[in-house]
Structure formats: structure tokens, C-alpha cells
Design a protein around this motif. Structure first.
Motif, mmCIF file in Angstrom:
data_model
loop_
_atom_site.group_PDB
_atom_site.id
_atom_site.type_symbol
_atom_site.label_atom_id
_atom_site.label_comp_id
_atom_site.label_asym_id
_atom_site.label_seq_id
_atom_site.Cartn_x
_atom_site.Cartn_y
_atom_site.Cartn_z
ATOM 1 N N VAL A 30 -1.786 -0.697 9.418
ATOM 2 C CA VAL A 30 -0.681 -0.073 10.139
ATOM 3 C C VAL A 30 0.097 0.874 9.219
ATOM 4 C CG1 VAL A 30 1.481 -0.509 11.394
ATOM 5 C CG2 VAL A 30 -0.477 -2.029 11.723
ATOM 6 N N TYR A 31 0.497 0.389 8.050
ATOM 7 C CA TYR A 31 1.381 1.141 7.151
ATOM 8 C C TYR A 31 0.702 1.669 5.893
ATOM 9 C CZ TYR A 31 5.013 -1.003 10.009
ATOM 10 O OH TYR A 31 5.783 -1.411 11.050
ATOM 11 N N GLY A 32 -0.462 1.145 5.576
ATOM 12 C CA GLY A 32 -1.134 1.505 4.336
ATOM 13 C C GLY A 32 -0.802 0.517 3.230
ATOM 14 N N VAL A 33 -1.727 0.360 2.296
ATOM 15 C CA VAL A 33 -1.586 -0.610 1.217
ATOM 16 C C VAL A 33 -0.343 -0.352 0.379
ATOM 17 C CG1 VAL A 33 -2.687 -1.509 -0.883
ATOM 18 C CG2 VAL A 33 -4.078 -1.008 1.130
ATOM 19 N N ASP A 34 -0.080 0.919 0.035
ATOM 20 C CA ASP A 34 1.060 1.224 -0.828
ATOM 21 C C ASP A 34 2.388 0.846 -0.187
ATOM 22 O OD1 ASP A 34 -0.679 2.152 -2.761
ATOM 23 O OD2 ASP A 34 -0.393 4.266 -2.258
ATOM 24 N N LYS A 35 2.570 1.165 1.093
ATOM 25 C CA LYS A 35 3.821 0.838 1.790
ATOM 26 C C LYS A 35 3.993 -0.675 1.901
ATOM 27 C CE LYS A 35 7.536 1.785 4.260
ATOM 28 N NZ LYS A 35 8.732 2.343 3.639
ATOM 29 N N VAL A 36 2.912 -1.384 2.218
ATOM 30 C CA VAL A 36 2.987 -2.842 2.313
ATOM 31 C C VAL A 36 3.327 -3.434 0.943
ATOM 32 C CG1 VAL A 36 1.683 -4.951 2.800
ATOM 33 C CG2 VAL A 36 1.497 -2.982 4.335
ATOM 34 N N SER A 37 2.733 -2.919 -0.105
ATOM 35 C CA SER A 37 3.049 -3.402 -1.462
ATOM 36 C C SER A 37 4.513 -3.152 -1.799
ATOM 37 C CB SER A 37 2.144 -2.722 -2.495
ATOM 38 O OG SER A 37 0.805 -3.117 -2.309
ATOM 39 N N GLU A 38 5.024 -1.993 -1.419
ATOM 40 C CA GLU A 38 6.429 -1.663 -1.661
ATOM 41 C C GLU A 38 7.358 -2.627 -0.912
ATOM 42 O OE1 GLU A 38 9.406 1.789 -0.070
ATOM 43 O OE2 GLU A 38 7.444 2.462 -0.776
ATOM 44 N N ILE A 39 7.048 -2.884 0.349
ATOM 45 C CA ILE A 39 7.868 -3.795 1.159
ATOM 46 C C ILE A 39 7.819 -5.208 0.594
ATOM 47 C CG2 ILE A 39 8.058 -4.918 3.418
ATOM 48 C CD1 ILE A 39 7.128 -2.194 4.625
ATOM 49 N N THR A 40 6.623 -5.696 0.293
ATOM 50 C CA THR A 40 6.527 -7.068 -0.200
ATOM 51 C C THR A 40 7.211 -7.226 -1.559
ATOM 52 O OG1 THR A 40 4.304 -6.719 -1.098
ATOM 53 C CG2 THR A 40 4.446 -7.623 1.120
ATOM 54 N N ALA A 41 7.139 -6.205 -2.397
ATOM 55 C CA ALA A 41 7.821 -6.280 -3.694
ATOM 56 C C ALA A 41 9.328 -6.395 -3.516
ATOM 57 C CB ALA A 41 7.475 -5.057 -4.545
ATOM 58 N N LYS A 42 9.859 -5.746 -2.495
ATOM 59 C CA LYS A 42 11.303 -5.753 -2.263
ATOM 60 C C LYS A 42 11.745 -6.982 -1.451
ATOM 61 C CE LYS A 42 14.977 -2.797 -0.489
ATOM 62 N NZ LYS A 42 15.294 -1.507 0.103
#
Length: 169
Positions: A30-42
Motif C-alpha cells: 500500500v505505502y511502500g517499504v520505506d514509508k512503512v519503515s519510517e512509520i514503524t520506526a516512529k
């Protein structure tokens, strides 16, 4: 067999990993790996989870089989609406979905707020499995937001979500 219990500080690293795995499995397309990684990190860092664990008017649960965690859930009373509980998170690892873990965690969370008349949540519009789960558990769509998770993170996420509610009691 998983049982639901209150989370502790000892669980936070495992919960963070569980959330990262679940989010990547659910939202990478849905959002792409990078966006999901950014969200989960935060949103799903051990530090962010520790803040949730400390909140007085909340409940943080995990599904535990004695060896590993299969799911987690977190709900809290709304800061601005005294009769509304917000279900912020309810996640089950993909390999454990369909085993009633989500149902058991939700059953626990919905009983933790005796003053709440309504439970509210936000769900990604393309997450049809989650929508079906919530509708099967009595939630109805009441609106939409362009800022999913905004009240939990303190910032504008820009992520669209459907808003669902269920009358309690």
C-alpha cells in the motif's frame, strides 16, 4: 494456545518487532517499504511503546503462548471526549491470524473502560481483512480522516483512514 495478558516493559522489544513485521506484511504493498519503515520506526519504537505502557487511562495487552507473542492491542480513553475509548492498535502476526487471537484481545480491551460509551478506531481503507474483522465485532463506519494516528503521534501523518465506532455497554 495464546492467552491475553497485560503487557510489561519486558515485552516492548518483542512488541516493536511484531508491529514492524505485521505492518510490513500488511502495508508494504500500500505505502511502500520505506514509508512503512519510517512509520514503524516512529510509532512502534520501544520508546513510543514505553510511553503507551505508562499511560494511566489505557490498556496494553499481548497474546502470549509462553514462548512468543502472537499479537498486541492498545486502547486508551480519549483525551478530549470522556466517554470515548480509542482502539489505537490491534495486530496479530500473519502466521497466527485466524486463530481467534484478535477476537480474544479485543474482548479484553472492550471491557477495560467502564466509563466509555463508545469505542472508536481508524482503519486503512484498503485493509479489507481488518474492516471485515471490525464490522463482524459490531463496529460501523462513521467517517473518514486524512490524518490516521494523528492523536497518538502528535503530528500530521497524511495517511487516510476510515473511522469506525461501536457502542459499548
Amino acid at each position: 494456545m495464546f492467552f491475553v495478558r497485560t503487557a510489561s516493559e519486558h515485552d516492548l522489544e518483542k512488541v516493536s518487532a511484531l508491529l514492524a513485521a505485521t505492518w510490513h506484511a500488511t502495508y508494504d504493498a500500500v505505502y511502500g517499504v520505506d514509508k512503512v519503515s519510517e512509520i514503524t520506526a516512529k510509532w512502534h519504537s520501544v520508546q513510543a511503546l514505553a510511553e503507551k505502557l505508562k499511560r494511566k487511562d489505557s490498556e496494553f495487552v499481548v497474546a502470549d503462548d509462553g514462548k512468543a507473542l502472537g499479537g498486541m492491542g492498545y486502547a486508551a480513553m480519549s483525551a478530549s471526549e470522556p466517554t470515548v475509548a480509542i482502539l489505537h492498535q490491534l495486530y496479530v502476526l500473519p502466521q497466527h491470524q485466524g486463530q481467534r487471537i484478535g477476537r480474544d484481545m479485543f474482548a479484553e480491551l472492550e471491557t477495560c473502560f467502564p466509563d466509555a460509551k463508545v469505542m472508536r478506531l481508524e482503519v486503512e481503507p484498503r485493509n479489507t481483512a481488518a474492516i471485515a474483522f471490525y464490522e463482524a465485532h459490531g463496529f460501523e463506519k462513521v467517517g473518514e480522516t486524512g490524518n490516521c494516528g494523528g492523536d497518538q503521534s502528535g503530528s500530521q501523518s497524511g495517511i487516510p483512514a476510515l473511522v469506525y465506532e461501536k457502542t459499548l455497554g
